[in-house]
Design a protein around this motif. Structure first.
Motif, PDB file in Angstrom:
ATOM      1  N   ALA A  48      39.626  38.592  42.859  1.00 20.83           N
ATOM      2  CA  ALA A  48      41.075  38.742  42.680  1.00 20.83           C
ATOM      3  C   ALA A  48      41.287  39.186  41.239  1.00 20.83           C
ATOM      4  O   ALA A  48      40.351  39.215  40.448  1.00 20.83           O
ATOM      5  N   ASP A  49      42.534  39.516  40.910  1.00 26.70           N
ATOM      6  CA  ASP A  49      42.789  39.996  39.545  1.00 26.70           C
ATOM      7  C   ASP A  49      43.892  39.198  38.848  1.00 26.70           C
ATOM      8  O   ASP A  49      44.522  39.673  37.913  1.00 26.70           O
ATOM      9  N   GLY A  50      44.108  37.974  39.317  1.00 24.50           N
ATOM     10  CA  GLY A  50      45.194  37.166  38.752  1.00 24.50           C
ATOM     11  C   GLY A  50      46.406  37.134  39.664  1.00 24.50           C
ATOM     12  O   GLY A  50      47.239  36.250  39.552  1.00 24.50           O
ATOM     13  N   GLY A  51      46.482  38.091  40.589  1.00 23.82           N
ATOM     14  CA  GLY A  51      47.592  38.119  41.539  1.00 23.82           C
ATOM     15  C   GLY A  51      47.259  37.354  42.803  1.00 23.82           C
ATOM     16  O   GLY A  51      46.474  36.398  42.786  1.00 23.82           O
ATOM     17  N   GLU A  52      47.834  37.827  43.897  1.00 24.55           N
ATOM     18  CA  GLU A  52      47.671  37.187  45.201  1.00 24.55           C
ATOM     19  C   GLU A  52      46.184  36.995  45.523  1.00 24.55           C
ATOM     20  O   GLU A  52      45.375  37.904  45.356  1.00 24.55           O
ATOM     21  N   GLY A  53      45.830  35.806  45.954  1.00 20.16           N
ATOM     22  CA  GLY A  53      44.453  35.551  46.361  1.00 20.16           C
ATOM     23  C   GLY A  53      43.555  34.969  45.289  1.00 20.16           C
ATOM     24  O   GLY A  53      42.395  34.655  45.538  1.00 20.16           O
ATOM     25  N   THR A  54      44.075  34.787  44.070  1.00 28.03           N
ATOM     26  CA  THR A  54      43.236  34.288  42.969  1.00 28.03           C
ATOM     27  C   THR A  54      42.723  32.883  43.251  1.00 28.03           C
ATOM     28  O   THR A  54      41.533  32.590  43.073  1.00 28.03           O
ATOM     29  N   VAL A  55      43.598  32.004  43.709  1.00 28.10           N
ATOM     30  CA  VAL A  55      43.180  30.619  43.996  1.00 28.10           C
ATOM     31  C   VAL A  55      42.131  30.604  45.100  1.00 28.10           C
ATOM     32  O   VAL A  55      41.083  29.966  44.965  1.00 28.10           O
ATOM     33  N   ASP A  56      42.409  31.328  46.186  1.00 30.31           N
ATOM     34  CA  ASP A  56      41.462  31.340  47.309  1.00 30.31           C
ATOM     35  C   ASP A  56      40.108  31.910  46.894  1.00 30.31           C
ATOM     36  O   ASP A  56      39.057  31.396  47.287  1.00 30.31           O
ATOM     37  N   ALA A  57      40.135  32.986  46.099  1.00 29.67           N
ATOM     38  CA  ALA A  57      38.881  33.620  45.682  1.00 29.67           C
ATOM     39  C   ALA A  57      38.057  32.679  44.818  1.00 29.67           C
ATOM     40  O   ALA A  57      36.839  32.562  44.991  1.00 29.67           O
ATOM     41  N   LEU A  58      38.704  31.957  43.915  1.00 26.73           N
ATOM     42  CA  LEU A  58      37.960  31.045  43.038  1.00 26.73           C
ATOM     43  C   LEU A  58      37.461  29.817  43.799  1.00 26.73           C
ATOM     44  O   LEU A  58      36.327  29.372  43.589  1.00 26.73           O
ATOM     45  N   ILE A  59      38.295  29.286  44.690  1.00 27.01           N
ATOM     46  CA  ILE A  59      37.843  28.137  45.506  1.00 27.01           C
ATOM     47  C   ILE A  59      36.619  28.555  46.327  1.00 27.01           C
ATOM     48  O   ILE A  59      35.625  27.830  46.406  1.00 27.01           O
ATOM     49  N   SER A  60      36.704  29.751  46.918  1.00 27.65           N
ATOM     50  CA  SER A  60      35.616  30.230  47.768  1.00 27.65           C
ATOM     51  C   SER A  60      34.347  30.499  46.954  1.00 27.65           C
ATOM     52  O   SER A  60      33.262  30.040  47.303  1.00 27.65           O
ATOM     53  N   SER A  61      34.479  31.225  45.844  1.00 33.57           N
ATOM     54  CA  SER A  61      33.306  31.600  45.056  1.00 33.57           C
ATOM     55  C   SER A  61      32.671  30.407  44.343  1.00 33.57           C
ATOM     56  O   SER A  61      31.461  30.360  44.161  1.00 33.57           O
TER      57      SER A  61
END
Length: 379
Positions: free
Chosen positions: A44-57
């Protein structure tokens, strides 16, 4: 040795999360090379999906919460993320105060506020985190982060010394601030803003003029909102002795960038650069034979800090080939090939209606990956 693929897509807006896109890519690869080694790095780049991407990764957890929405009478059931064995919170302001939470007819940046984002920060402090990362994309607010500050204990007073509930439309009424109740835990917490824009707070490139119309502001409102932000910045600078209005990114999320810097001493970073660091993308790409990335649209704007561009820059450093997949390939992509992209692939059939493209996005991505991987094997 089986080939190693690093899959580092962003979300495809309105159709797939970054994790779903990454899974679709895996299915496509393993359809052709069943024993391929796959490294998933949803981005993600700070926008939509940032939380999900970090939780997942980072194998973190989501923390459910109930906060104030963009309008003061709204309650929103949402969540933020906890990673790094509970030491770091990841908050996406749009999950509390995002544009998708209001119907187009309800959007009015004179009335919206970032109060709910402040509530999420407070909840993270309650869990004793040492660091908070806040993604600023997708807001429907224009209050310079005043609502967020209010939720964290700042009191805003008018000319009569009365307390006011701040929002974009009444910042011009703020005469002074009482900071004595500002949450003291902020002083011991590192706060990092992840932003994909570098606009200042006010003026022709500021929050109101550039982003106000898409949040429902009429030309008259835009003018008023810009004046309000300027007035508010004057009051803040006078009281804290520091003026953040011209800092790149101060205008992100309707000025929430400004408010976070002024009231929480936050530092601001490129969202994609921060993500690359957090998920250790360099180390993963160093092991790759091929790197796949992508997002909903790739065009001339991609090079201004979007996820695929950030991924390509890392891959270029390691001299690894990068293929980007997109729902829509727009104008001006020629420059991207000089920036590390080997190929840019549209995933949808020609003349595919938008609704159909959104509904079939995972299948179309998987099919596109199958074709690309077959070609890689014949090269």
């Amino acid at each position: 040795m089986p080939l190693t693929f690093v899959l580092a897509p962003d979300s495809f807006k309105e159709s797939m999360s970054a994790a779903q896109a990454s899974q679709a890519m895996q299915r496509g690869i393993q359809n052709v090379i069943p024993d391929a080694h796959i490294i998933h790095v949803p981005m993600a780049d700070g926008g939509e999906g940032t939380v999900d991407a970090l939780i997942s990764s980072l194998k973190g957890q989501s923390i459910a919460c109930d906060v104030t929405g963009p309008l003061s009478e709204q309650r929103i059931q949402t969540y933020w993320g906890l990673v790094d064995t509970g030491q770091t919170a990841v908050i996406e302001m749009a999950k509390a105060n995002g544009i998708h939470l209001l119907k187009p007819s309800q959007r009015n940046p004179m009335l919206t506020s970032t109060y709910g984002t402040g509530e999420m920060i407070k909840q993270a402090l309650d869990l004793g985190v040492k660091k908070i990362i806040i993604g600023l994309g997708g807001s429907v607010t224009n209050d310079a982060g005043a609502g967020m500050a209010q939720a964290l204990g700042v009191r805003f007073l008018n000319h009569a010394g009365e307390l006011i509930q701040v929002r974009g439309g009444n910042l011009d009424q703020v005469k002074s601030m009482d900071l004595s109740e500002l949450d003291p835990r902020l002083a011991d917490t590192e706060i990092i803003i992840a932003s994909d824009v570098n606009n200042p707070l006010c003026g022709p490139h500021g929050a109101s003029i550039i982003f106000g119309p898409q949040k429902g502001a009429t030309p008259e409102m835009v003018k008023q909102l810009d004046q309000n932000l300027g007035h508010f910045a004057d009051v803040v600078a006078q009281q804290i002795g520091c003026d953040y209005r011209h800092v790149a990114g101060a205008g992100a999320a309707g000025g929430l960038g400004f408010g976070l810097m002024a009231f929480t001493a936050a530092s601001i970073r490129s969202g994609v650069e921060l993500m690359i660091e957090q998920v250790q993308l360099n180390e993963k790409i160093a092991q790759a034979d091929h790197v796949f990335t992508g997002e909903g649209k790739i065009d001339f704007q991609t090079k201004f800090g979007k996820t695929p561009f950030g991924v390509a820059q890392v891959a270029k450093h390691f001299n690894k080939p990068v293929i980007a997949f997109a729902g829509l390939v727009g104008e001006g992509i020629e420059d991207l090939f000089e920036s590390g992209f080997s190929q840019i692939v549209g995933i949808n059939p020609p003349d595919c209606p938008l609704e159909e493209a959104l509904n079939n996005a995972e299948m179309n991505l998987e099919k596109a990956v199958v074709e690309i991987v077959k070609n890689l094997l014949t090269e």
